[in-house]
Design an enzyme around this catalytic site. Structure first.
Site, PDB file in Angstrom:
ATOM      1  N   LYS A  65       0.850  -1.193   0.000  1.00  0.00           N
ATOM      2  CA  LYS A  65       0.000   0.000   0.000  1.00  0.00           C
ATOM      3  C   LYS A  65       0.881   1.236   0.000  1.00  0.00           C
ATOM      4  O   LYS A  65       1.428   1.643   1.021  1.00  0.00           O
ATOM      5  CB  LYS A  65      -0.929   0.054   1.212  1.00  0.00           C
ATOM      6  CG  LYS A  65      -1.977   1.177   1.083  1.00  0.00           C
ATOM      7  CD  LYS A  65      -2.668   1.502   2.394  1.00  0.00           C
ATOM      8  CE  LYS A  65      -2.030   2.663   3.112  1.00  0.00           C
ATOM      9  NZ  LYS A  65      -2.140   3.960   2.393  1.00  0.00           N
TER      10      LYS A  65
ATOM     11  N   CYS B 281      12.800  11.779   7.000  1.00  0.00           N
ATOM     12  CA  CYS B 281      13.027  11.325   8.376  1.00  0.00           C
ATOM     13  C   CYS B 281      14.479  11.470   8.786  1.00  0.00           C
ATOM     14  O   CYS B 281      14.794  11.559   9.967  1.00  0.00           O
ATOM     15  CB  CYS B 281      12.570   9.873   8.527  1.00  0.00           C
ATOM     16  SG  CYS B 281      13.372   8.734   7.382  1.00  0.00           S
TER      17      CYS B 281
ATOM     18  N   GLU C  40      10.109   1.825  10.394  1.00  0.00           N
ATOM     19  CA  GLU C  40      11.060   2.921  10.185  1.00  0.00           C
ATOM     20  C   GLU C  40      10.258   4.192  10.333  1.00  0.00           C
ATOM     21  O   GLU C  40       9.411   4.505   9.498  1.00  0.00           O
ATOM     22  CB  GLU C  40      11.729   2.810   8.809  1.00  0.00           C
ATOM     23  CG  GLU C  40      13.000   3.630   8.707  1.00  0.00           C
ATOM     24  CD  GLU C  40      12.734   5.099   8.397  1.00  0.00           C
ATOM     25  OE1 GLU C  40      12.873   5.914   9.334  1.00  0.00           O
ATOM     26  OE2 GLU C  40      12.361   5.402   7.266  1.00  0.00           O
TER      27      GLU C  40
ATOM     28  N   GLU D 269       9.254  16.436  15.161  1.00  0.00           N
ATOM     29  CA  GLU D 269       9.588  16.347  13.738  1.00  0.00           C
ATOM     30  C   GLU D 269       8.721  17.326  12.951  1.00  0.00           C
ATOM     31  O   GLU D 269       7.530  17.109  12.760  1.00  0.00           O
ATOM     32  CB  GLU D 269       9.390  14.914  13.239  1.00  0.00           C
ATOM     33  CG  GLU D 269       9.951  14.678  11.863  1.00  0.00           C
ATOM     34  CD  GLU D 269       9.890  13.218  11.463  1.00  0.00           C
ATOM     35  OE1 GLU D 269      10.838  12.736  10.804  1.00  0.00           O
ATOM     36  OE2 GLU D 269       8.896  12.549  11.793  1.00  0.00           O
TER      37      GLU D 269
END
Length: 502
Positions: A189, A298, A264, A396
């Site tokens: 997906k 990231c 991750e 983040e």
């Protein structure tokens, strides 16, 4: 002053229509819904996908389950699977311009960057093919004359692969070829924002001769498609890349049936800079690390932890170089920073910047959205005098925003670097390699770069500590991650009777 590259209208654009790949066939969704994707850099519809639902996810899982249990893929030799994966790598290379274009217009990343990512993806597919031929177990002939132990590596089964929007083709390439090399089948997906290149990968895999049901690709939201992919009992493993918040939800879903999980997740990655660093090299790496992929990465080097003695000089030089970074049209080969993925995400980035300024941070460069006539763009931004407790230093942001903090001692630098929930990567800059090694050993991160930043290779494992995830991708053990270990304990000759005493 930021250098702007104004987007050009996509004249005569033909919107690309995609179906889903289930059990070797291209098919519409069960409920007939459609997802339209607008280019974040041009503001026009560029792709239409079939909108998947739980019914489609269950069809895809059933196809993958049947292909694993009853099909030829898991029974092929490593060489046979390797040859097919190598053929896929060759076809990816042939169609790399087409794949890069899709990633560029759907994600907003610069076309030159997208092409470079495709080159890296080809190398990963070839590396996975090589590892597939080297997958092996162990044997023990030291257990006594009557016993031989053999440890096998067997494909784990059906893998749900869920990928994000920021590196659409590169990240699926860090997962799928290794799962295939191990003999697994998969349901993939991609993000509903950037599904085009992954669906095109489905065309490539069908052309290589991958059997029906081995790779299934469905498009849809996390609620409609992602949820059943993480809870269904016929799924044996989940490989997910995305936000830490959704990663936690994925892990909770997987716990219902105790699936293996590889995650991750997010990062808030520091670059620690000492006074004896080679500053010319560092300044370029700081700008690259902060603004690569518009900071929607990231691994972004979004925290500079700078020794107090050189902080003013570093901020001044980073700001001067930031002013030369070209922002704008993702299709222009000269663009360095493209579009922000959605208007909502741009607003989120802007909120972080405004809140940091209100909390006492200094706006040393940029700090605002850019109106280029179409699409959504953010100026490269530097916040100095940032304190470790500020949200912009801990969370983040996922945008082109660089936070500058200061330290006085090595211990201070390590404390600041380790003071957050993430531990994906870090960098250290010093001509004294003892200093680099001390930082490398003490900073809790999956990768620590020394006098460079965001270099990578297929051979090097990638993943994080703490809330940056579980497990590792790439590296020599990547195929093993998609296997189970089985022990065969073999007795030679007649078994000695000890229980009954007869």
């Amino acid at each position: 002053m930021t250098v702007l590259v104004r987007p050009k209208a996509l004249d005569n654009l033909k919107v690309r229509e995609f179906q889903m790949l289930i059990d070797g066939r291209w098919t519409n969704g069960a409920e007939g819904g459609v997802i339209e994707r607008k280019s974040p850099g041009h503001g026009v519809v560029v792709s239409r996908y079939q909108a998947g639902t739980r019914v489609d996810a269950e069809r895809a899982i059933a196809a993958a389950r049947n292909a694993f249990d009853n099909g030829p893929w898991s029974h092929m030799t490593g060489a046979e699977r390797s040859n097919i994966i190598l053929k896929a790598a060759d076809l990816i290379a042939v169609r790399s311009d087409e794949l890069a274009y899709l990633d560029c217009i759907e994600s907003g990343k610069p076309i030159s960057q997208a092409k470079a990512e495709l080159g890296g993806a080809v190398d990963i597919w070839r590396y996975a093919a090589a590892l597939g031929r080297d997958l092996h177990g162990e044997s023990y002939n030291t257990l006594g004359e009557g016993t031989l132990g053999v440890v096998l590596r067997e494909a784990i089964g059906v893998v749900s692969i869920i990928t994000p929007w920021n590196f659409p083709f590169l990240i699926v390439s860090q997962k799928l070829p290794f799962a295939l090399a191990a003999g697994c089948t998969a349901v993939v997906k991609p993000s509903e924002l950037t599904s085009g290149s992954t669906l095109l990968l489905g065309e490539i895999l069908m052309e290589t001769g991958v059997p029906a049901g081995v790779v299934n690709i469905i498009v849809g939201t996390g609620a409609e498609v992602g949820a059943p992919m993480t809870t269904h009992p016929d799924v044996d493993m989940i490989s997910f890349t995305g936000s830490t918040l959704v990663g936690k939800l994925t892990m909770a879903n997987a716990a219902q049936t105790l699936k293996k999980v590889s995650l991750e997740l997010g990062g808030k990655n520091p670059q620690i800079v000492f006074p004896d660093a080679e500053l010319d090299d560092f300044i370029d790496a700081a700008v690259f690390g902060a603004y690569f992929n518009a900071g929607e990465c990231c691994n972004a080097g979004s925290r500079l932890i700078v020794h107090r003695d050189i902080a003013d000089e570093v901020v001044q030089r980073v700001a001067a170089l930031s002013a030369k970074v070209k922002v704008g049209d993702p299709l222009d080969p000269q663009t360095k920073v493209g579009a922000i993925i959605t208007p909502e995400h741009l607003a989120k980035i802007d909120t972080y910047v405004r809140n940091a300024a209100s909390a006492g941070a200094n706006l040393s460069h940029g700090g605002s959205a850019l109106d280029l006539g179409m699409g959504q763009f953010m100026s490269p931004t530097i916040l100095s005098a940032v304190q470790p407790e500020m949200a912009v230093a801990r969370e983040e942001v996922f945008g082109p925003v660089l936070s500058v903090l200061t330290f006085e001692t090595l211990e201070d630098a390590v404390r600041i670097a380790n003071s957050i929930d993430y531990g994906l990567s870090a960098g250290v800059w010093s001509r004294d390699f003892d200093t680099c090694l001390k930082i490398g050993r003490r900073v809790r991160a999956g990768t620590v770069w020394m006098n460079t930043f965001m270099d990578g290779a297929s051979e090097l494992p990638f993943g994080g500590y703490k809330q940056s995830g579980l497990g590792r991708e790439l590296g020599r053990h990547a195929v093993e991650d998609y296997t189970e270990t089985k022990t065969l304990n073999m007795h030679i000759g007649r078994r000695k009777v000890v229980w009954s005493g007869n």
